[in-house]
Design a protein around this motif. Structure first.
Motif, PDB file in Angstrom:
ATOM      1  N   UNK A  53      -2.404  10.516   7.641  1.00 43.93           N
ATOM      2  CA  UNK A  53      -2.681  10.174   6.331  1.00 43.93           C
ATOM      3  C   UNK A  53      -2.317   8.896   5.591  1.00 43.93           C
ATOM      4  N   UNK A  54      -0.823   8.869   7.106  1.00 43.92           N
ATOM      5  CA  UNK A  54      -1.022   6.536   7.452  1.00 43.92           C
ATOM      6  C   UNK A  54      -2.289   5.564   7.023  1.00 43.92           C
ATOM      7  N   UNK A  55      -3.231   6.636   7.847  1.00 42.59           N
ATOM      8  CA  UNK A  55      -4.136   5.395   8.281  1.00 42.59           C
ATOM      9  C   UNK A  55      -5.145   5.857   6.832  1.00 42.59           C
ATOM     10  N   UNK A  56      -5.261   6.842   6.406  1.00 37.48           N
ATOM     11  CA  UNK A  56      -6.174   7.404   5.216  1.00 37.48           C
ATOM     12  C   UNK A  56      -5.709   6.313   4.060  1.00 37.48           C
ATOM     13  N   UNK A  57      -4.365   6.521   3.663  1.00 37.34           N
ATOM     14  CA  UNK A  57      -3.519   5.374   2.871  1.00 37.34           C
ATOM     15  C   UNK A  57      -4.159   4.721   2.922  1.00 37.34           C
ATOM     16  N   UNK A  58      -3.977   3.347   3.844  1.00 38.45           N
ATOM     17  CA  UNK A  58      -4.516   2.145   4.225  1.00 38.45           C
ATOM     18  C   UNK A  58      -5.660   1.702   4.107  1.00 38.45           C
ATOM     19  N   UNK A  59      -6.246   2.302   4.553  1.00 36.53           N
ATOM     20  CA  UNK A  59      -8.001   2.409   4.238  1.00 36.53           C
ATOM     21  C   UNK A  59      -8.245   2.396   2.886  1.00 36.53           C
ATOM     22  N   UNK A  60      -7.949   3.121   2.082  1.00 35.82           N
ATOM     23  CA  UNK A  60      -8.411   3.236   0.619  1.00 35.82           C
ATOM     24  C   UNK A  60      -7.145   1.730   0.088  1.00 35.82           C
ATOM     25  N   UNK A  61      -6.427   1.479   0.940  1.00 32.38           N
ATOM     26  CA  UNK A  61      -6.085   0.088  -0.187  1.00 32.38           C
ATOM     27  C   UNK A  61      -6.536  -0.921  -0.006  1.00 32.38           C
ATOM     28  N   UNK A  62      -7.062  -1.004   1.322  1.00 33.85           N
ATOM     29  CA  UNK A  62      -8.103  -2.377   1.901  1.00 33.85           C
ATOM     30  C   UNK A  62      -8.847  -2.103   1.262  1.00 33.85           C
TER      31      UNK A  62
END
Length: 305
Positions: A53-62
């Motif tokens: 979840x954390x990696x998916x959210x970080x990637x999307x915001x970047x």
């Protein structure tokens, strides 16, 4: 601006590291050995759903900030999250789909608080700094410019509420601020934790003195870890692709690589630090002390209720 440790005797090689490496040394020296020294690296346990979840959210915001201005909308954030969704660690497809929906709401709601025209100085920006002891580098989620200063922004997606002490005491955020200031030749003293589940922004404003204390602490840790690294190499030699134990392998499964067989002397240098966090350690299967310290966790147990 920031004081560093004096060096006695002959100069030694700079200890190149990230804040994560330094914190791993502090948290558990056995995990440090498994992560950074044993080669091949011992097999890790299954992926954690909360990390997905954390990696998916970080990637999307970047990725959202890399879109043209006119596409920086909540809908774009949701689409980016969906397209880049990481499915590892969930109990089943139904749970993954449920959390995809939650994460989609998380990122789309968060970007409504942002000004799409206010381009950050950097997104997923690697920064670095060095002293006479340590060469530190790391990647910042977002680096903003506020007036004449820079601000380090770190996204958080965990279920635990954050406090100002989390921002104040973070070695990573402090060293990122120092590195950003050095590289950009612009003051950077403010650090922020953006807790997406609650929408809370936790800020701490450092002084030169507090940043200096963090940097000296990083040097102290680096000296300890570097000495242990040297001892490991002196005893074990250069890493080799030796065959390790394949215990626990089933038909069609990849072999489970065990840790390097080290003498008692090195096992003492890299002693474990048993505690509640052992239940969440990627190398739990290789550590009897860690197994005794806490119960097994399912890969999805770190998700909020």
């Amino acid at each position: 601006m920031y004081d560093q440790l004096p060096l006695d005797g002959m100069p030694r090689r700079l200890y190149a590291c990230t804040p994560s490496r330094l914190n791993t040394w502090l948290d558990c020296r056995r995990r440090y050995r498994f992560t950074y020294l044993d080669r091949p690296q011992p097999s890790k346990g299954p992926a954690w759903a909360h990390n997905s979840v954390g990696a998916s959210v970080h990637n999307a915001l970047a990725a959202w900030w890399r879109e043209p201005y006119e596409r920086r909308t909540p809908l774009t954030a949701a689409v980016l999250l969906t397209n880049g969704w990481i499915t590892e660690g969930f109990r089943d497809a139904e749970q993954s789909a449920e959390w995809l929906g939650r994460a989609r709401d998380l990122v789309s709601g968060y970007v409504t608080t942002l000004d799409p025209a206010d381009d950050p100085v950097g997104v997923e920006r690697t920064v670095a700094t060095r002293t006479k002891v340590v060469a530190l580098s790391g990647r910042i989620d977002r680096l903003d410019r506020r007036g004449d200063e820079l601000v380090v922004v770190d996204y958080k997606t965990g279920r635990r509420p954050l406090t100002q002490d989390d921002a104040r005491s973070s070695l990573a955020l402090a060293t990122y601020a120092i590195a950003a200031s050095t590289m950009m030749r612009t003051p950077c003293r403010a650090v922020e934790l953006h807790h997406l589940p609650t929408g809370e922004v936790v800020e701490w404003r450092h002084t030169d003195e507090s940043l200096g204390r963090h940097l000296r602490r990083a040097e102290e840790i680096a000296v300890e870890a570097a000495a242990a690294d040297d001892r490991y190499r002196a005893v074990m030699g250069a890493p080799t692709a030796t065959k390790r134990s394949a215990a626990g392998r089933g038909a069609g499964e990849r072999p489970v690589l065990g840790p390097a067989q080290v003498p008692a002397e090195l096992d003492t240098v890299f002693a474990p630090s048993p505690g509640p966090l052992c239940s969440w350690c990627d190398f739990r299967r290789h550590c009897p002390e860690g197994q005794a310290a806490g119960s097994d966790r399912n890969p999805w147990d770190g998700l909020a209720d």
